[in-house]
Design an enzyme around this catalytic site. Structure first.
Site, mmCIF file in Angstrom:
data_model
loop_
_atom_site.group_PDB
_atom_site.id
_atom_site.type_symbol
_atom_site.label_atom_id
_atom_site.label_comp_id
_atom_site.label_asym_id
_atom_site.label_seq_id
_atom_site.Cartn_x
_atom_site.Cartn_y
_atom_site.Cartn_z
ATOM 1 N N ALA A 24 0.833 -1.213 0.000
ATOM 2 C CA ALA A 24 0.000 0.000 0.000
ATOM 3 C C ALA A 24 0.866 1.261 0.000
ATOM 4 C CB ALA A 24 -0.916 -0.017 1.224
ATOM 5 N N VAL A 25 1.907 1.261 0.823
ATOM 6 C CA VAL A 25 2.816 2.427 0.879
ATOM 7 C C VAL A 25 3.425 2.637 -0.504
ATOM 8 C CG1 VAL A 25 5.055 3.198 1.786
ATOM 9 C CG2 VAL A 25 3.352 2.222 3.346
ATOM 10 N N THR A 26 3.915 1.553 -1.093
ATOM 11 C CA THR A 26 4.599 1.638 -2.390
ATOM 12 C C THR A 26 3.659 2.168 -3.470
ATOM 13 O OG1 THR A 26 5.953 -0.241 -1.754
ATOM 14 C CG2 THR A 26 5.870 0.267 -4.114
ATOM 15 N N ARG A 74 16.216 -7.069 14.404
ATOM 16 C CA ARG A 74 16.301 -6.198 15.587
ATOM 17 C C ARG A 74 17.760 -5.763 15.622
ATOM 18 N NH1 ARG A 74 11.429 -7.365 18.136
ATOM 19 N NH2 ARG A 74 10.774 -9.547 18.154
ATOM 20 N N SER A 107 10.870 -0.461 17.288
ATOM 21 C CA SER A 107 11.118 0.142 15.974
ATOM 22 C C SER A 107 10.780 1.627 15.999
ATOM 23 C CB SER A 107 10.270 -0.547 14.911
ATOM 24 O OG SER A 107 10.359 -1.937 15.048
ATOM 25 N N ILE A 129 2.093 -8.170 16.313
ATOM 26 C CA ILE A 129 0.984 -9.021 16.766
ATOM 27 C C ILE A 129 0.557 -8.654 18.191
ATOM 28 C CG2 ILE A 129 1.620 -10.964 15.273
ATOM 29 C CD1 ILE A 129 2.603 -12.379 17.918
ATOM 30 N N ASP A 130 1.387 -7.883 18.902
ATOM 31 C CA ASP A 130 1.123 -7.630 20.329
ATOM 32 C C ASP A 130 -0.025 -6.654 20.594
ATOM 33 O OD1 ASP A 130 3.331 -9.233 20.714
ATOM 34 O OD2 ASP A 130 4.712 -7.567 21.034
ATOM 35 N N GLY A 188 -13.488 -19.649 24.372
ATOM 36 C CA GLY A 188 -14.293 -20.167 25.491
ATOM 37 C C GLY A 188 -13.429 -20.745 26.596
ATOM 38 N N ARG A 247 -1.292 -29.934 31.980
ATOM 39 C CA ARG A 247 -0.366 -29.907 30.845
ATOM 40 C C ARG A 247 -0.128 -28.460 30.410
ATOM 41 N NH1 ARG A 247 -0.018 -34.350 32.238
ATOM 42 N NH2 ARG A 247 0.092 -36.284 31.022
HETATM 43 O O1 F6P Z 1 6.775 -8.274 19.449
HETATM 44 C C1 F6P Z 1 6.365 -9.419 18.777
HETATM 45 C C2 F6P Z 1 6.834 -10.640 19.486
HETATM 46 O O2 F6P Z 1 6.357 -11.776 18.793
HETATM 47 C C3 F6P Z 1 6.441 -10.727 20.976
HETATM 48 O O3 F6P Z 1 5.119 -11.148 21.166
HETATM 49 C C4 F6P Z 1 7.461 -11.688 21.500
HETATM 50 O O4 F6P Z 1 7.685 -11.479 22.865
HETATM 51 C C5 F6P Z 1 8.696 -11.357 20.690
HETATM 52 O O5 F6P Z 1 8.244 -10.703 19.513
HETATM 53 C C6 F6P Z 1 9.540 -12.539 20.309
HETATM 54 O O6 F6P Z 1 10.664 -12.068 19.644
HETATM 55 P P1 F6P Z 1 11.686 -12.980 18.843
HETATM 56 O O7 F6P Z 1 11.033 -13.401 17.565
HETATM 57 O O8 F6P Z 1 12.849 -12.082 18.600
HETATM 58 O O9 F6P Z 1 11.986 -14.154 19.696
#
Ligand code: F6P
Length: 323
Positions: A24-26, A74, A107, A129-130, A188, A247
């Site tokens: 979309a940006v592109t 990272r 980031s 995803i967080d 659930g 478990r």
């Molecule tokens: O920030 C996204 C995430 O998936 C977190 O939920 C998780 O704690 C972390 O990255 C895991 O990082 P890595 O893939 O570097 O192990």
């Protein structure tokens, strides 16, 4: 601002929908007649110069793909002023007027540091995803991860019920409990243990005991990865309530993969287009988000303050429905 050339990168943990956002940006930038430079492996590539021009064709056939075609990393070097100075040299060399960063907290902190030290406009697009970025209702990848978790927990329920077991299922989210809380409601589950809400062991045992007594045949507790995660709680329940067959299942990185949901593709597409609109309006150093279905601009410094609250109503919903 008279933008002509933008750089786009993905950084931190990949998230489903990042490709839809790059696309979309592109395309929105090319639509304006601008040039787009794709930066590979996040800030690592910005420092090393791993950068190539993107065309409308380079992003074809990517909207449905998980991960990120630009790769991600990272970068430790970018955390240093020297690393950021090297990155800025490449920005100048390539004539990049603005940098679009698709990523999460870390980031955006990097983008903010870069913009405070050098003359570059940064725009953040929430991709993690967080779902832990303030100023947007949802982040790119969150909905897909949530659906992935629910699918897994549904499967765990089959085996848990067959054996009359209690399962502690650990999910990602770093310091935030959105994934655990909402997947617990959707699947659930009997309880969720999240950093935003203290769960003491007796309270947990009450939930679980209630489930077993009511002949539910199984109990599932979603646990955020923070503070020792599922193992920690499973050990405590095993020790204090040896009558239960316990478990643990740690879902891990499978939560980050897979084809993005329609929700994430649309979110990513809207945010990508909005980032170019923001640049056209002369916005600087903001995150573009969506709140109540409307595009919003949030100072990037504000988005990373880590104070996006979990709605207490969600906690209440799970408590009521798990009786
Ligand atoms: O920030 C996204 C995430 O998936 C977190 O939920 C998780 O704690 C972390 O990255 C895991 O990082 P890595 O893939 O570097 O192990």
């Amino acid at each position: 601002m008279n933008t002509k050339t933008i750089g786009v990168l993905t950084s931190g943990g990949d998230a489903p929908g990042m490709n839809a956002c790059i696309r979309a940006v592109t395309r929105a930038a090319i639509y304006e007649g601008w040039k787009v430079m794709g930066i590979y492996r996040g800030y690592e590539g910005l420092i090393s110069g791993d950068i190539k021009e993107l065309t409308t064709e380079s992003v074809s056939n990517t909207i449905q793909r998980g991960g990120t075609v630009l790769k991600t990393a990272r970068s430790d070097e970018f955390r240093t002023p020297e690393g950021r100075a090297k990155a800025y040299e490449n920005i100048k060399k390539l004539g990049i007027d603005a940098l679009i960063v698709i990523g999460g907290n870390g980031s955006f902190a990097g983008a903010q540091a870069l913009a405070s030290e050098h003359d570059i406009t940064v725009i953040g697009l929430p991709g993690t995803i967080d779902n832990d970025l303030y100023g947007t209702d949802s982040t790119i990848g969150y909905d897909t991860a949530l659906n992935t978790i629910v699918e897994c927990v549904d499967k765990i329920r089959d085996t848990a019920t067959s054996h009359n077991r209690i399962f502690f299922v650990e999910v990602m989210g770093r310091d935030a409990g959105f994934l655990a809380q909402n997947s617990a409601i959707a699947a659930g589950a009997e309880a969720a243990i999240i950093p935003e809400d203290n769960t003491d062991i007796d309270q947990l045992a009450t939930f679980i005991g209630r489930g077993i007594r009511k002949s539910k045949n199984s109990s599932i507790v979603l646990v955020s990865e923070k503070d020792g995660g599922a193992m920690h709680y499973a050990e405590r329940v095993r020790k204090e309530y040896p009558q239960y067959d316990v478990r643990v299942s740690i879902l891990g990185h499978l939560q980050r993969g897979g084809t993005p949901t329609a929700h994430d593709r649309i979110l990513a597409s809207r945010l990508g287009v909005a980032s170019i609109d923001a640049l056209k309006e002369g916005q600087r150093n903001i995150m573009v988000g969506i709140k109540n279905d409307e595009i919003v601009y949030v100072p990037i410094s504000r988005s990373i303050k880590m104070d996006k609250p979990i709605d207490k109503e969600l906690i209440n919903v799970l408590t009521i429905l798990s009786i």
